[in-house]
Scaffold this motif. Structure first.
Motif, mmCIF file in Angstrom:
data_model
loop_
_atom_site.group_PDB
_atom_site.id
_atom_site.type_symbol
_atom_site.label_atom_id
_atom_site.label_comp_id
_atom_site.label_asym_id
_atom_site.label_seq_id
_atom_site.Cartn_x
_atom_site.Cartn_y
_atom_site.Cartn_z
ATOM 1 N N LYS B 46 -5.160 -13.883 3.826
ATOM 2 C CA LYS B 46 -4.423 -13.524 2.597
ATOM 3 C C LYS B 46 -5.136 -13.705 1.222
ATOM 4 C CE LYS B 46 -1.335 -16.777 1.281
ATOM 5 N NZ LYS B 46 -0.110 -17.356 1.129
ATOM 6 N N GLY B 47 -6.046 -14.800 1.283
ATOM 7 C CA GLY B 47 -7.062 -14.825 0.352
ATOM 8 C C GLY B 47 -7.971 -13.678 0.157
ATOM 9 N N SER B 48 -8.337 -13.031 1.295
ATOM 10 C CA SER B 48 -9.227 -11.876 1.147
ATOM 11 C C SER B 48 -8.535 -10.586 0.284
ATOM 12 C CB SER B 48 -9.338 -11.327 2.567
ATOM 13 O OG SER B 48 -9.996 -12.320 3.402
ATOM 14 N N LEU B 49 -7.236 -10.815 0.334
ATOM 15 C CA LEU B 49 -6.673 -9.722 -0.145
ATOM 16 C C LEU B 49 -6.947 -9.729 -1.715
ATOM 17 C CD1 LEU B 49 -2.960 -9.707 0.790
ATOM 18 C CD2 LEU B 49 -4.713 -7.863 1.498
ATOM 19 N N TYR B 50 -7.125 -10.988 -2.386
ATOM 20 C CA TYR B 50 -7.243 -11.221 -3.757
ATOM 21 C C TYR B 50 -8.997 -10.767 -4.035
ATOM 22 C CZ TYR B 50 -3.061 -13.065 -4.421
ATOM 23 O OH TYR B 50 -1.761 -13.083 -4.380
ATOM 24 N N LYS B 51 -9.599 -10.305 -3.232
ATOM 25 C CA LYS B 51 -11.175 -9.735 -3.291
ATOM 26 C C LYS B 51 -11.044 -8.162 -3.653
ATOM 27 C CE LYS B 51 -13.367 -13.713 -2.642
ATOM 28 N NZ LYS B 51 -14.311 -14.513 -3.653
ATOM 29 N N HIS B 52 -10.077 -7.814 -3.210
ATOM 30 C CA HIS B 52 -9.701 -6.362 -3.361
ATOM 31 C C HIS B 52 -8.843 -5.865 -4.600
ATOM 32 C CE1 HIS B 52 -11.719 -5.027 0.339
ATOM 33 N NE2 HIS B 52 -11.510 -6.237 0.923
ATOM 34 N N PHE B 53 -7.669 -6.785 -4.862
ATOM 35 C CA PHE B 53 -6.711 -6.455 -5.598
ATOM 36 C C PHE B 53 -6.466 -7.650 -6.518
ATOM 37 C CE2 PHE B 53 -6.522 -3.119 -2.676
ATOM 38 C CZ PHE B 53 -6.445 -2.105 -3.467
ATOM 39 N N GLU B 54 -6.450 -8.005 -7.724
ATOM 40 C CA GLU B 54 -6.108 -9.047 -8.449
ATOM 41 C C GLU B 54 -4.733 -9.606 -8.404
ATOM 42 O OE1 GLU B 54 -5.850 -7.414 -13.077
ATOM 43 O OE2 GLU B 54 -7.318 -8.730 -12.462
ATOM 44 N N SER B 55 -4.051 -8.901 -7.958
ATOM 45 C CA SER B 55 -2.716 -9.459 -8.032
ATOM 46 C C SER B 55 -1.654 -8.622 -7.188
ATOM 47 C CB SER B 55 -1.916 -9.694 -9.266
ATOM 48 O OG SER B 55 -1.785 -8.373 -9.950
ATOM 49 N N LYS B 56 -0.395 -9.121 -6.800
ATOM 50 C CA LYS B 56 0.475 -8.152 -6.152
ATOM 51 C C LYS B 56 1.017 -7.141 -6.958
ATOM 52 C CE LYS B 56 5.161 -8.863 -3.900
ATOM 53 N NZ LYS B 56 6.155 -9.715 -3.881
ATOM 54 N N GLU B 57 1.050 -7.232 -8.295
ATOM 55 C CA GLU B 57 1.500 -6.208 -9.001
ATOM 56 C C GLU B 57 0.501 -4.890 -9.005
ATOM 57 O OE1 GLU B 57 2.053 -8.409 -12.477
ATOM 58 O OE2 GLU B 57 4.008 -9.027 -11.924
ATOM 59 N N ALA B 58 -0.884 -5.393 -9.055
ATOM 60 C CA ALA B 58 -2.184 -4.361 -9.142
ATOM 61 C C ALA B 58 -2.108 -3.562 -7.978
ATOM 62 C CB ALA B 58 -3.337 -5.202 -9.297
ATOM 63 N N LEU B 59 -1.809 -4.139 -6.813
ATOM 64 C CA LEU B 59 -1.779 -3.704 -5.424
ATOM 65 C C LEU B 59 -0.524 -2.817 -5.386
ATOM 66 C CD1 LEU B 59 -2.746 -3.459 -2.592
ATOM 67 C CD2 LEU B 59 -1.849 -5.857 -2.228
ATOM 68 N N ALA B 60 0.547 -3.018 -5.971
ATOM 69 C CA ALA B 60 1.729 -2.047 -6.051
ATOM 70 C C ALA B 60 1.342 -0.757 -6.738
ATOM 71 C CB ALA B 60 2.923 -2.812 -6.329
ATOM 72 N N GLY B 61 0.597 -1.275 -8.088
ATOM 73 C CA GLY B 61 0.270 -0.186 -8.711
ATOM 74 C C GLY B 61 -0.778 0.849 -8.218
ATOM 75 N N ALA B 62 -1.547 0.252 -7.396
ATOM 76 C CA ALA B 62 -2.534 1.162 -6.601
ATOM 77 C C ALA B 62 -1.743 2.099 -5.579
ATOM 78 C CB ALA B 62 -3.370 0.710 -5.714
ATOM 79 N N VAL B 63 -0.604 1.397 -5.039
ATOM 80 C CA VAL B 63 0.157 2.308 -4.170
ATOM 81 C C VAL B 63 0.995 3.351 -4.807
ATOM 82 C CG1 VAL B 63 2.366 2.342 -2.665
ATOM 83 C CG2 VAL B 63 0.371 0.417 -2.177
ATOM 84 N N MET B 64 1.496 3.144 -6.039
ATOM 85 C CA MET B 64 1.967 4.121 -6.653
ATOM 86 C C MET B 64 1.404 5.240 -7.010
ATOM 87 S SD MET B 64 5.194 3.366 -6.457
ATOM 88 C CE MET B 64 5.793 4.364 -7.521
ATOM 89 N N VAL B 65 -0.026 4.776 -7.543
ATOM 90 C CA VAL B 65 -0.944 5.764 -8.003
ATOM 91 C C VAL B 65 -1.223 6.783 -6.805
ATOM 92 C CG1 VAL B 65 -3.376 6.314 -8.719
ATOM 93 C CG2 VAL B 65 -2.011 4.429 -9.934
ATOM 94 N N ARG B 66 -1.345 6.408 -5.725
ATOM 95 C CA ARG B 66 -1.793 7.221 -4.477
ATOM 96 C C ARG B 66 -0.495 8.177 -4.386
ATOM 97 N NH1 ARG B 66 -2.653 5.967 1.838
ATOM 98 N NH2 ARG B 66 -0.455 5.714 1.446
ATOM 99 N N LEU B 67 0.714 7.496 -4.612
ATOM 100 C CA LEU B 67 1.845 8.625 -4.287
ATOM 101 C C LEU B 67 2.083 9.556 -5.114
ATOM 102 C CD1 LEU B 67 4.840 9.065 -3.119
ATOM 103 C CD2 LEU B 67 5.841 7.326 -4.895
ATOM 104 N N LEU B 68 1.594 9.190 -6.804
ATOM 105 C CA LEU B 68 1.707 10.311 -7.791
ATOM 106 C C LEU B 68 0.736 11.149 -7.544
ATOM 107 C CD1 LEU B 68 2.354 7.918 -10.872
ATOM 108 C CD2 LEU B 68 4.073 9.591 -9.834
ATOM 109 N N ARG B 69 -0.556 10.795 -7.151
ATOM 110 C CA ARG B 69 -1.366 11.849 -6.581
ATOM 111 C C ARG B 69 -1.301 12.847 -5.840
ATOM 112 N NH1 ARG B 69 -6.532 8.630 -6.850
ATOM 113 N NH2 ARG B 69 -6.195 8.633 -8.848
ATOM 114 N N ARG B 70 -0.499 12.179 -4.664
ATOM 115 C CA ARG B 70 -0.356 13.089 -3.741
ATOM 116 C C ARG B 70 0.893 14.069 -3.920
ATOM 117 N NH1 ARG B 70 2.214 9.839 0.152
ATOM 118 N NH2 ARG B 70 2.597 11.614 1.473
ATOM 119 N N THR B 71 1.753 13.559 -4.934
ATOM 120 C CA THR B 71 2.880 14.333 -5.413
ATOM 121 C C THR B 71 2.155 15.632 -5.973
ATOM 122 O OG1 THR B 71 4.269 12.498 -5.391
ATOM 123 C CG2 THR B 71 4.946 14.475 -6.712
#
Lengths: 198, 198
Positions: B46-71
């Motif tokens: 779990k701790g390693s996740l925070y080396k990539h994304f600073e928070s749960k919200e930022a992670l969800a944001g990255a997913v949404m960006v990818r979705l919008l881009r694919r769209t």
DNA sequence: GTCTATACTGAGATAGAC
DNA sequence: GTCTATCTCAGTATAGAC
């Protein structure tokens, strides 16, 4: 024989709890509403809530039961001379107006555990079934007399109807602030029945 | 010059994290997805996740960006000979199919804090603006050539379009299991553009 | 950078005095 | 039945060893 004062007071407090929960569900939604919030809104201690409702889910269930009941009553109160399609349209209008007025709890998909608890809630399921049957009957009548497209499945129309009742489009437009409440309702109802196509 | 192996590995892990989060958002939704779940799904701590994304919200944001881009890419990939209205219809079809295939995150209204963090996320807002402008242009064109009703406000049509993309009707019908995927998509698209009325 | 372990917080639910 | 105080637990985030 009148109810004892004590009982009446208990019931009115219970009503106050449901009313406060309704308000909070309408503004914040289920997840963001804490039992602390409810207690503060009602003005009682959190622990006391549990004398009335055994859990947060049960409380949300009671609110939903009230909403379904009010919806059913609104449907029953409609003028008898309307045809089936007009009944459906009027019911959708009623729901959207209620939401714009700010009094409708907002459980779009909410949590899985909440959904499970609602499915296990007899009062809730009873009201939902009753309402769905009324609407289902209207859908069949409206199809029969040409008010609704016959090529769409009954269940599709029913679910679509429920979905339009909690359509986020209304919230977006309300937040954007560039359309009046009446215009929002008119366009949503019109788009639902007549579609977007020219 | 090739990327160093280490960097490539880091990026592929990051992609794996986003992919896993996407899956979890699609099935459970934001609130019910914990960082523990994500870590377990990826197979890292779990701790390693925070080396990539600073928070749960930022992670969800990255997913949404990818979705919008694919769209957006899906929209750009559509045949150029289509008229505006056909473009819109095809885009809605694409979105609904993606959801039926199970790969689309499900942030209907989600939490307030998540919405706030998305509004503050530049990547997300950029993609959203770009896509909204493309769709807005299509709406105006379609209105001009009679493909869409001119009496509906542009913003109403835009929001309606977004709302149909995450319409819960699809989930209900899918769960009910009595209609094929194709039939669900056909009826939803048809109801959106032509309406329910007979 | 990744791991294990842990601090900290918020929230649902309960205990016990009155 | 209501209050205050507390328990429990999940979940985000961080610390420190390697």
């Amino acid at each position: 024989m009148r109810k004892p004062f004590r009982v009446a007071q208990f019931e009115s407090r219970e009503e106050a709890i449901i009313e406060a929960t309704n308000r909070l569900l309408a503004t914040r939604g289920y997840e963001l509403m804490s039992m602390d919030d409810i207690a503060a809104e009602v003005g009682i201690a959190k622990g006391s809530l549990y004398k009335h409702f055994e859990s947060k889910e049960a409380l949300a269930g009671a609110v939903m039961v009230r909403l379904l009941r009010r919806t059913r009553l609104a449907l029953e109160a409609q003028p008898a001379h309307l045809d089936a399609r007009a009944h459906l349209e009027a019911l959708l209008r009623w729901t959207l107006r209620e939401r714009l007025a700010g009094g409708v709890p907002h459980l779009p998909s909410a949590s899985q555990s909440l959904r499970d608890s609602l499915l296990a809630n007899h009062d809730y399921m009873d009201e939902l079934m009753t309402l769905s049957e009324s609407i289902g009957t209207l859908i069949q009548k409206a199809k029969a007399d040409g008010g609704l497209r016959a090529d769409l499945r009954d269940e599709f129309v029913l679910y679509t109807f429920y979905a339009r009742s909690c359509d986020p489009t209304l919230d977006f437009l309300k937040a954007a602030g560039s359309m009046s409440d009446d215009e929002i309702v008119d366009q949503m109802v019109s788009a639902c029945f007549r579609g977007l196509a020219g």
